[in-house]
Write a protein that holds these residues in place. Structure first.
Motif, PDB file in Angstrom:
ATOM      1  N   THR A  38      46.342 -43.553   3.594  1.00 57.57           N
ATOM      2  CA  THR A  38      45.377 -44.910   4.424  1.00 57.57           C
ATOM      3  C   THR A  38      45.572 -44.761   5.528  1.00 57.57           C
ATOM      4  O   THR A  38      46.484 -44.273   6.197  1.00 57.57           O
ATOM      5  CB  THR A  38      46.325 -46.481   3.568  1.00 57.57           C
ATOM      6  OG1 THR A  38      45.919 -45.974   2.618  1.00 57.57           O
ATOM      7  CG2 THR A  38      45.353 -47.564   4.213  1.00 57.57           C
ATOM      8  N   ARG A  67      36.632 -46.764   0.332  1.00 59.71           N
ATOM      9  CA  ARG A  67      37.625 -47.845  -0.031  1.00 59.71           C
ATOM     10  C   ARG A  67      37.876 -48.551   1.558  1.00 59.71           C
ATOM     11  O   ARG A  67      38.672 -47.927   2.061  1.00 59.71           O
ATOM     12  CB  ARG A  67      38.774 -47.884  -1.199  1.00 59.71           C
ATOM     13  CG  ARG A  67      38.036 -47.246  -2.458  1.00 59.71           C
ATOM     14  CD  ARG A  67      39.315 -46.742  -3.719  1.00 59.71           C
ATOM     15  NE  ARG A  67      40.221 -46.652  -2.734  1.00 59.71           N
ATOM     16  CZ  ARG A  67      40.506 -45.208  -3.573  1.00 59.71           C
ATOM     17  NH1 ARG A  67      39.419 -44.050  -3.767  1.00 59.71           N
ATOM     18  NH2 ARG A  67      41.385 -44.415  -2.732  1.00 59.71           N
ATOM     19  N   ASN A  69      39.566 -51.903   3.153  1.00 59.65           N
ATOM     20  CA  ASN A  69      40.676 -53.193   3.332  1.00 59.65           C
ATOM     21  C   ASN A  69      40.446 -54.119   4.258  1.00 59.65           C
ATOM     22  O   ASN A  69      40.783 -53.656   5.762  1.00 59.65           O
ATOM     23  CB  ASN A  69      42.330 -52.981   2.482  1.00 59.65           C
ATOM     24  CG  ASN A  69      43.215 -54.597   2.324  1.00 59.65           C
ATOM     25  OD1 ASN A  69      43.284 -55.544   3.285  1.00 59.65           O
ATOM     26  ND2 ASN A  69      43.845 -54.624   1.373  1.00 59.65           N
ATOM     27  N   SER A  74      40.368 -56.450  -0.566  1.00 58.54           N
ATOM     28  CA  SER A  74      39.486 -55.463  -0.690  1.00 58.54           C
ATOM     29  C   SER A  74      38.296 -55.350  -1.068  1.00 58.54           C
ATOM     30  O   SER A  74      37.995 -56.766  -1.839  1.00 58.54           O
ATOM     31  CB  SER A  74      40.839 -54.968  -2.448  1.00 58.54           C
ATOM     32  OG  SER A  74      41.375 -54.436  -1.463  1.00 58.54           O
TER      33      SER A  74
END
Length: 486
Positions: A38, A67, A69, A74
């Motif tokens: 991440t 992806r 957040n 999310s």
């Protein structure tokens, strides 16, 4: 009771003046279908007014491989995100990409903030490597383990099949657990191949099996951990070892780089010919040992072994060892290192079933070091440790050794009498190696090195970089160079 969400502050629409911690987020290199670490991006509102960002999204929309957040939520698209005056927030980014679903291994997208004339963006960039994955089978929660000498073990892994015994440079190889070469089989690794090991993984060469690594100067073979982020590039102990079991035969390593393992090479057992012949190769950042030999036969030339938590080279329990034009340099700084860069002994200590210490000894048939540098941060970086009256043959010549026995701790060790011309010839004690950059494991020697033109003539006519050693030959794996200011 009714509960209603409300703002307890007033905002204005974003006016296109967001600031970011970086204008491009590089997610480093990932393997196909293996998720990334991440990564974070910080978004700042530098104004004195609270704002609402109308929209945060990925340019590729729901089809994006990234992806997000944002503010604890999310997704891939966010609306009306509030940001207080003179405040900031984090955007966390991850990705997983199937190499076969993208047209370019350099996968990119944009993170878009706001819309219309106020729209701002941050680039997202990831390099995807296609890879061949080797892993043990799994049944329910049970992971396949290796059977050694007919006995079950706790070592997770499996034996390689016949069609897996040739590693090429077409794709990377990612190994989970210990990939094992079966008896009477040979694993051939071609020039340019890249092998990555997961945590607690490695390679085992079984009895009567062989490893042939055919790297070249222009296309070296590399072994390292499977964490490709830059911050992992120098962290030791990310994987296990390349283990050549007692009875493995005619293992050959050429032009290879091994880094960040626990034990770079674990070599066991003697034969009439070398168990391991290793040339023009480098081993760095091993949490325990660079090479650990146990009563084995190793021939090495143009070898560089750098930092290790214990010994860069340990030749233990006797055996037969010959190293020519090699550099052993241990500047380990992750913890206090008690052991020397190079250790040679003729015994092995274990604890028996009655919890008593047991020591076995073996003949040291030969330990020859010619034109070698043995250096590091400790005062004593070379130790010969003999037990009992076994054969203990050794000869060290035209080599540079770090040995400052300030406390006379070894004055009674006759094997460390450097004035003994039967075992030591043309030794440079505590000279200046003048390495280029010990932090970067760059052990090229410069013009101020005491190793220049001090080597004995040998059959190793070129250094590890392919540079001719003639007419003036230097000690160590490298011929000296002129360092340029960078």
């Amino acid at each position: 009771m009714l509960v209603q969400c409300r703002k307890d502050f007033n905002t204005i629409p974003n006016f296109g003046k967001l600031e970011f911690s970086k204008d491009t987020v590089f997610l480093d290199t990932i393997f196909s279908n293996i998720g990334s670490t991440t990564y974070s991006l910080k978004v700042y509102n530098r104004s004195n007014k609270s704002i609402t960002i109308p929209e945060i999204k990925l340019e590729n929309g729901i089809d994006s491989k990234y992806r997000l957040n944002v503010d604890g939520l999310s997704g891939k698209h966010f609306a009306d995100i509030d940001l207080l005056a003179n405040d900031s927030m984090y955007v966390f980014i991850e990705t997983t990409v199937d190499f076969n679903t993208v047209s370019d291994p350099l996968y990119t997208d944009k993170l878009l903030f706001d819309n219309g004339n106020n729209q701002q963006n941050v680039d997202l960039v990831t390099l995807i490597q296609d890879a061949y994955f080797i892993f043990p089978s799994k049944k329910n929660t049970e992971i396949e383990t290796i059977i050694i000498d007919g006995e079950s073990t706790d070592i997770q892994g499996r034996f390689l099949t016949d069609d897996e015994l040739n590693f090429t440079d077409e794709r990377s190889y990612v190994i989970y657990g210990y990939a094992t070469v079966p008896s009477n089989k040979t694993l051939t690794i071609n020039a340019g191949a890249k092998i990555y090991f997961h945590k607690n993984s490695g390679l085992i060469i079984d009895k009567k099996a062989s490893l042939k690594i055919k790297g070249t100067l222009d296309k070296k073979v590399t072994f390292e951990g499977d964490r490709l982020e830059y911050r992992y590039s120098k962290i030791p102990g990310q994987w296990g070892s390349i283990w050549m079991r007692e009875g493995s035969i005619e293992n050959e390593i050429n032009h290879t780089i091994i880094r960040n393992g626990t034990i770079g090479l674990l070599v066991e057992g003697t034969e009439t010919s070398p168990t391991l012949s290793i040339k023009n190769s480098e081993i760095y950042n091993s949490s325990n040992y660079g090479i650990l030999g146990k009563n084995t036969y190793i021939k090495g030339e143009n070898i560089v072994i750098g930092n290790a938590g214990q010994n860069s080279l340990a030749c233990t329990f006797g055996g037969n060892y010959t190293f020519t034009h090699s550099t052993f340099a241990n500047y380990w700084n992750y913890s206090i290192r008690q052991s020397p860069t190079v250790l040679i002994n003729n015994y092995f200590t274990s604890i028996d079933s009655n919890d008593e210490v047991k020591t076995d000894t073996n003949d040291l048939t030969l330990a020859n070091f010619t034109n070698c540098i043995i250096e590091g941060t400790n005062n004593i970086e070379f130790i010969l440790d003999k037990r009992d009256e076994t054969v203990f043959n050794y000869n060290i010549e035209n080599s540079m050794i770090r040995f400052n026995d300030f406390n006379n701790s070894f004055k009674n060790n006759k094997e460390l009498n450097f004035d003994d011309i039967l075992h030591y010839q043309n030794i440079i004690l505590n000279g200046t190696p003048n390495f280029k950059d010990i932090i970067l494991n760059d052990f090229n020697i410069g013009e101020d090195s005491d190793a220049i033109n001090k080597a004995k003539s040998s059959a190793v006519s070129e250094d590890i970089l392919g540079v001719s050693r003639l007419p003036n030959t230097d000690i160590g794996a490298y011929q000296h160079i002129t360092f340029k200011d960078e």
